[in-house]
Enzyme design. Structure first.
Site, PDB file in Angstrom:
ATOM      1  N   TYR A   1      29.669  38.317  28.371  1.00  0.00           N
ATOM      2  CA  TYR A   1      29.784  37.749  29.653  1.00  0.00           C
ATOM      3  C   TYR A   1      29.454  37.053  31.024  1.00  0.00           C
ATOM      4  O   TYR A   1      29.983  36.499  30.987  1.00  0.00           O
ATOM      5  CB  TYR A   1      30.385  38.937  29.908  1.00  0.00           C
ATOM      6  N   ILE A   2      28.417  37.924  30.947  1.00  0.00           N
ATOM      7  CA  ILE A   2      28.182  37.521  32.607  1.00  0.00           C
ATOM      8  C   ILE A   2      27.413  36.407  33.026  1.00  0.00           C
ATOM      9  O   ILE A   2      27.251  35.530  33.338  1.00  0.00           O
ATOM     10  CB  ILE A   2      27.386  38.730  33.480  1.00  0.00           C
TER      11      ILE A   2
ATOM     12  N   SER B   1      37.972  50.396  41.034  1.00  0.00           N
ATOM     13  CA  SER B   1      39.114  50.348  40.663  1.00  0.00           C
ATOM     14  C   SER B   1      39.561  51.542  39.979  1.00  0.00           C
ATOM     15  O   SER B   1      40.668  52.423  40.425  1.00  0.00           O
ATOM     16  CB  SER B   1      38.899  49.524  39.959  1.00  0.00           C
ATOM     17  N   GLY B   2      38.764  52.607  39.023  1.00  0.00           N
ATOM     18  CA  GLY B   2      39.284  54.210  38.773  1.00  0.00           C
ATOM     19  C   GLY B   2      39.171  54.780  39.309  1.00  0.00           C
ATOM     20  O   GLY B   2      40.691  55.832  39.892  1.00  0.00           O
TER      21      GLY B   2
ATOM     22  N   GLU C   1      32.291  57.244  48.765  1.00  0.00           N
ATOM     23  CA  GLU C   1      31.587  56.395  48.172  1.00  0.00           C
ATOM     24  C   GLU C   1      29.892  55.714  48.284  1.00  0.00           C
ATOM     25  O   GLU C   1      30.565  56.094  50.548  1.00  0.00           O
ATOM     26  CB  GLU C   1      32.833  54.965  48.289  1.00  0.00           C
TER      27      GLU C   1
ATOM     28  N   GLY D   1      23.049  42.869  30.392  1.00  0.00           N
ATOM     29  CA  GLY D   1      23.653  44.653  30.448  1.00  0.00           C
ATOM     30  C   GLY D   1      23.916  45.091  31.500  1.00  0.00           C
ATOM     31  O   GLY D   1      22.892  45.159  32.786  1.00  0.00           O
TER      32      GLY D   1
ATOM     33  N   GLU E   1      29.301  32.807  31.886  1.00  0.00           N
ATOM     34  CA  GLU E   1      30.284  33.119  32.992  1.00  0.00           C
ATOM     35  C   GLU E   1      29.150  31.414  34.379  1.00  0.00           C
ATOM     36  O   GLU E   1      30.165  31.389  35.014  1.00  0.00           O
ATOM     37  CB  GLU E   1      30.916  34.038  33.302  1.00  0.00           C
TER      38      GLU E   1
ATOM     39  N   THR F   1      37.867  46.623  34.226  1.00  0.00           N
ATOM     40  CA  THR F   1      38.991  47.550  35.208  1.00  0.00           C
ATOM     41  C   THR F   1      40.151  48.027  34.712  1.00  0.00           C
ATOM     42  O   THR F   1      40.757  49.310  34.368  1.00  0.00           O
ATOM     43  CB  THR F   1      38.791  46.199  36.027  1.00  0.00           C
TER      44      THR F   1
ATOM     45  N   HIS G   1      57.321  23.400  24.713  1.00  0.00           N
ATOM     46  CA  HIS G   1      56.565  21.631  24.127  1.00  0.00           C
ATOM     47  C   HIS G   1      56.348  20.804  25.513  1.00  0.00           C
ATOM     48  O   HIS G   1      57.527  21.058  26.493  1.00  0.00           O
ATOM     49  CB  HIS G   1      57.698  21.323  23.060  1.00  0.00           C
TER      50      HIS G   1
ATOM     51  N   CYS H   1      34.320  40.854  39.068  1.00  0.00           N
ATOM     52  CA  CYS H   1      35.314  40.391  38.125  1.00  0.00           C
ATOM     53  C   CYS H   1      36.215  39.375  39.223  1.00  0.00           C
ATOM     54  O   CYS H   1      35.883  38.717  39.236  1.00  0.00           O
ATOM     55  CB  CYS H   1      36.477  40.771  37.947  1.00  0.00           C
TER      56      CYS H   1
ATOM     57  N   CYS I   1      34.089  45.709  40.416  1.00  0.00           N
ATOM     58  CA  CYS I   1      34.918  44.690  40.222  1.00  0.00           C
ATOM     59  C   CYS I   1      35.447  43.481  41.607  1.00  0.00           C
ATOM     60  O   CYS I   1      35.245  42.754  41.024  1.00  0.00           O
ATOM     61  CB  CYS I   1      36.566  45.386  39.478  1.00  0.00           C
TER      62      CYS I   1
ATOM     63  N   ALA J   1      38.865  38.515  28.151  1.00  0.00           N
ATOM     64  CA  ALA J   1      38.416  37.399  28.437  1.00  0.00           C
ATOM     65  C   ALA J   1      37.356  37.150  29.147  1.00  0.00           C
ATOM     66  O   ALA J   1      36.697  38.098  29.891  1.00  0.00           O
ATOM     67  CB  ALA J   1      40.006  37.279  29.651  1.00  0.00           C
TER      68      ALA J   1
ATOM     69  N   GLU K   1      52.024  26.628  21.945  1.00  0.00           N
ATOM     70  CA  GLU K   1      52.777  26.828  21.124  1.00  0.00           C
ATOM     71  C   GLU K   1      52.377  27.144  19.863  1.00  0.00           C
ATOM     72  O   GLU K   1      52.935  26.812  18.856  1.00  0.00           O
ATOM     73  CB  GLU K   1      53.423  25.490  21.617  1.00  0.00           C
TER      74      GLU K   1
ATOM     75  N   LYS L   1      33.568  36.725  41.397  1.00  0.00           N
ATOM     76  CA  LYS L   1      32.911  36.412  40.034  1.00  0.00           C
ATOM     77  C   LYS L   1      33.743  34.493  39.785  1.00  0.00           C
ATOM     78  O   LYS L   1      33.765  33.424  39.572  1.00  0.00           O
ATOM     79  CB  LYS L   1      32.786  36.822  39.149  1.00  0.00           C
TER      80      LYS L   1
HETATM   81  P1  NDP Z   1      27.209  42.669  27.828  1.00  0.00           P
HETATM   82  O1  NDP Z   1      26.268  43.353  26.709  1.00  0.00           O
HETATM   83  O2  NDP Z   1      28.201  41.925  27.778  1.00  0.00           O
HETATM   84  O3  NDP Z   1      25.670  41.330  27.404  1.00  0.00           O
HETATM   85  C1  NDP Z   1      24.495  41.512  27.521  1.00  0.00           C
HETATM   86  C2  NDP Z   1      23.146  40.182  26.954  1.00  0.00           C
HETATM   87  O4  NDP Z   1      22.380  40.822  27.493  1.00  0.00           O
HETATM   88  C3  NDP Z   1      23.469  40.157  25.440  1.00  0.00           C
HETATM   89  O5  NDP Z   1      24.331  38.262  25.358  1.00  0.00           O
HETATM   90  C4  NDP Z   1      21.824  40.919  25.133  1.00  0.00           C
HETATM   91  O6  NDP Z   1      21.436  40.796  23.916  1.00  0.00           O
HETATM   92  C5  NDP Z   1      21.416  40.841  26.128  1.00  0.00           C
HETATM   93  N1  NDP Z   1      20.104  41.504  26.204  1.00  0.00           N
HETATM   94  C6  NDP Z   1      20.065  42.793  26.481  1.00  0.00           C
HETATM   95  N2  NDP Z   1      18.742  43.244  26.829  1.00  0.00           N
HETATM   96  C7  NDP Z   1      18.316  41.718  26.579  1.00  0.00           C
HETATM   97  C8  NDP Z   1      17.002  42.148  26.865  1.00  0.00           C
HETATM   98  N3  NDP Z   1      15.899  43.141  26.629  1.00  0.00           N
HETATM   99  N4  NDP Z   1      16.220  40.914  26.356  1.00  0.00           N
HETATM  100  C9  NDP Z   1      17.076  39.254  26.333  1.00  0.00           C
HETATM  101  N5  NDP Z   1      17.856  39.735  26.464  1.00  0.00           N
HETATM  102  C10 NDP Z   1      19.070  41.168  26.305  1.00  0.00           C
HETATM  103  O7  NDP Z   1      26.402  42.230  29.374  1.00  0.00           O
HETATM  104  P2  NDP Z   1      26.468  41.759  30.881  1.00  0.00           P
HETATM  105  O8  NDP Z   1      25.762  42.188  31.524  1.00  0.00           O
HETATM  106  O9  NDP Z   1      26.984  40.020  29.897  1.00  0.00           O
HETATM  107  O10 NDP Z   1      28.057  42.486  31.320  1.00  0.00           O
HETATM  108  C11 NDP Z   1      28.185  43.758  31.131  1.00  0.00           C
HETATM  109  C12 NDP Z   1      29.521  44.710  30.936  1.00  0.00           C
HETATM  110  O11 NDP Z   1      30.650  44.257  31.623  1.00  0.00           O
HETATM  111  C13 NDP Z   1      30.497  43.525  29.558  1.00  0.00           C
HETATM  112  O12 NDP Z   1      29.955  44.316  28.244  1.00  0.00           O
HETATM  113  C14 NDP Z   1      32.090  43.913  29.881  1.00  0.00           C
HETATM  114  O13 NDP Z   1      32.559  44.685  29.259  1.00  0.00           O
HETATM  115  C15 NDP Z   1      31.518  43.878  31.272  1.00  0.00           C
HETATM  116  N6  NDP Z   1      32.081  42.333  32.254  1.00  0.00           N
HETATM  117  C16 NDP Z   1      33.477  42.009  31.709  1.00  0.00           C
HETATM  118  C17 NDP Z   1      33.201  40.423  31.936  1.00  0.00           C
HETATM  119  C18 NDP Z   1      35.272  40.087  31.953  1.00  0.00           C
HETATM  120  O14 NDP Z   1      35.615  40.955  31.169  1.00  0.00           O
HETATM  121  N7  NDP Z   1      35.322  38.653  32.325  1.00  0.00           N
HETATM  122  C19 NDP Z   1      32.868  39.879  33.215  1.00  0.00           C
HETATM  123  C20 NDP Z   1      31.607  40.542  33.025  1.00  0.00           C
HETATM  124  C21 NDP Z   1      31.200  41.678  32.632  1.00  0.00           C
HETATM  125  P3  NDP Z   1      22.302  40.433  21.781  1.00  0.00           P
HETATM  126  O15 NDP Z   1      23.313  40.343  22.484  1.00  0.00           O
HETATM  127  O16 NDP Z   1      21.343  39.888  21.474  1.00  0.00           O
HETATM  128  O17 NDP Z   1      22.462  42.296  22.286  1.00  0.00           O
END
Ligand code: NDP
Length: 451
Positions: free
Chosen positions: A177-178, A15-16, A35, A262, A181, A311, A435, A48, A43, A341, A440, A51
């Site tokens: 997030y992921i 995207s960027g 690419e 992550g 979802e 994104t 309403h 995004c 995304c 979101a 609201e 998903k």
């Molecule tokens: P996040 O950073 O949001 O979440 C990672 C999760 O994995 C956390 O719950 C973390 O736990 C856990 N975790 C990390 N390492 C371990 C491990 N070794 N063992 C067990 N659990 C672990 O990452 P996501 O992969 O869900 O998403 C990545 C990024 O993508 C987001 O931060 C967001 O910026 C973007 N995104 C945005 C969306 C949207 O806008 N709707 C949708 C999807 C992605 P803990 O909390 O304990 O650290």
């Protein structure tokens, strides 16, 4: 004219990268974008967009259930996962075509291959070296998984979007997030879902009311949350399913193991060390507010810089880069009050500060409301909505706005404009509601929460 092949080479057509390349070309710059995977990036191709299409697909399961309370017969339509994946893939092909056309029509040259910096102005791709006055790195991020025994049996969101069939039992490791979802998607479509989190609840970093509310809703929907535990290894069984072994939990058998633990910046093997580009402890490229790296003519935007990994933020960083470099208008990317979101079921949306963040700045008032949507009085669904406003006691400014509930992403997008403009609680109160809506509630909350 310079002696470079291009004015700008962008590495990464997500995207960027696409936005920055097109907008730079529109100013007359000669631009190439490199690419190695599909044009559109995470995304559009692996995040995004696909998903959200699956979220839409999954939500019908709830809609069919809810319809019964409104007089519809208790229909149980047949769901076909393969068909959803095929139609989703067709849509991605269409979008990729649009991206190719956008670049072509803007006069941007697309180069398929892996770009690697070999000098401040030189990029190697497909065995040849091309040069540019300015280089923009927009290589995004990639899912990461912990190195435990058997991790090779786990999939990430990339593969979850392409599963040949809907798993009967799925374990999702992570609570971000992921993870939430996909838990919502698989649960609604009928899989038995186990969400495994090392913390006590999902969505660390989000407002506590939203975290508590979503955790309850996930449990109410039948998602089994195993909290405070870590997977120590994954074993593949002769029956082709998998056993998860834990530090503090009984073994668990599932058909698919998905990790959503992550994402990490895509900085491997793109020549950063060769050119001396600085990265931080998470391997993200260090940039200033103008997205400029420590090498003057090299910029980086999006997830590869690990600022706010969304994104629309990458798009804004790309636009700011173009203004700075090609429009003679130095523009810092604005990362304040970015709404976001989570497309869980129900979704969460948020803009501004959480309670602890706001309280750290000074005294606050909190307005909070939780209720069952009008629709569910007849559908019988027990799902709750939660809304919260965090207000600066001294200035009356609304510092944070959070919602869990149907359509919360659509609602918060509008509210985000008010928050970005610095609206006060009095201005929220002076706004007449529509309403009957859930939205609201944001302009009718009068009672401060008593702690
Ligand atoms: P996040 O950073 O949001 O979440 C990672 C999760 O994995 C956390 O719950 C973390 O736990 C856990 N975790 C990390 N390492 C371990 C491990 N070794 N063992 C067990 N659990 C672990 O990452 P996501 O992969 O869900 O998403 C990545 C990024 O993508 C987001 O931060 C967001 O910026 C973007 N995104 C945005 C969306 C949207 O806008 N709707 C949708 C999807 C992605 P803990 O909390 O304990 O650290």
């Amino acid at each position: 004219m310079t002696s470079y092949d291009y004015d700008l080479i962008t590495i990464g057509a997500g995207s960027g990268g696409v936005r920055a390349s097109r907008m730079a070309a529109a100013t007359g710059a000669r631009v190439a974008v490199i690419e190695s995977m599909r044009t559109g990036g995470t995304c559009v191709m692996r995040g995004c967009v696909p998903k959200k299409l699956l979220v839409y697909g999954a939500h019908f399961a709830h809609d069919f259930e809810d319809a019964v309370g409104f007089g519809w017969a208790d229909a149980k339509p047949d769901f076909n996962w393969a068909k959803l994946i095929t139609t989703k893939n067709k849509e991605l092909d269409r979008l990729e075509g649009i991206y190719h056309n956008l670049l072509k029509n803007a006069g941007v040259e697309e180069i398929e291959g892996k770009g690697r910096l070999v000098g401040p102005h030189r990029v190697e791709v497909n065995g040849r070296t091309i040069t540019a006055e300015t280089i923009l790195i927009a290589t995004g991020g990639w899912p990461t998984m912990p190195k435990i025994a058997g991790i090779e049996h786990a999939i990430t969101s990339n593969e979850a979007l392409e599963l040949p069939e809907l798993p009967k039992r799925v374990a999702i490791v992570g609570g971000g997030y992921i993870a939430v979802e996909f838990a919502g998607i698989f649960n609604a479509l009928g899989s038995a879902v186990h969400e495994i989190i090392r913390a006590d609840k999902v969505l660390r970093g989000f407002d506590e009311s939203m975290r508590n509310g979503l955790q309850s809703e996930l449990i109410n929907k039948g998602i089994q949350i195993h909290s405070g535990v870590n997977v120590t290894s994954i074993v593949k069984n002769p029956e082709d399913d998998y056993t998860l072994l834990f530090d503090k939990h009984d073994p668990l058998n599932v058909d698919v193991v998905m990790y959503a633990t992550g994402r990490a910046p895509n900085t491997n093997d793109i020549g950063l060390e060769e050119v001396g580009i600085e990265t931080n402890s998470k391997n993200a490229i260090e940039v200033d507010t103008y997205s400029q790296t420590n090498i003057d003519n090299i910029y980086a935007i999006g997830d590869v810089t690990d600022r706010i990994n969304l994104t629309p933020v990458a798009l804004a960083e790309g636009m700011a880069f173009v203004n700075t470099v090609y429009r003679d208008t130095p523009t810092a990317a604005d990362h304040k009050n970015v709404a976001s979101a989570v497309f869980s079921q129900p979704p969460i949306a948020t803009v501004g500060l959480t309670e602890p963040e706001a309280a750290a700045l000074g005294p606050i008032d909190v307005y909070e409301s939780s209720f069952r949507n009008m629709k569910h009085t007849l559908s019988g669904r027990q799902e709750m909505s939660i809304m919260k406003l965090i207000v600066d006691q001294n200035t009356d400014q609304v510092l944070g706005c959070h919602m869990m509930g149907s359509d919360s992403p659509e609602i918060i997008q509008g509210i985000a404009i008010a928050v970005k403009c610095g609206a006060t609680k009095a201005q929220f109160d002076a706004t007449i509601g529509i309403h009957p809506t859930a939205a609201e509630e944001f302009v009718t909350m009068r009672e401060k929460r008593k702690d």
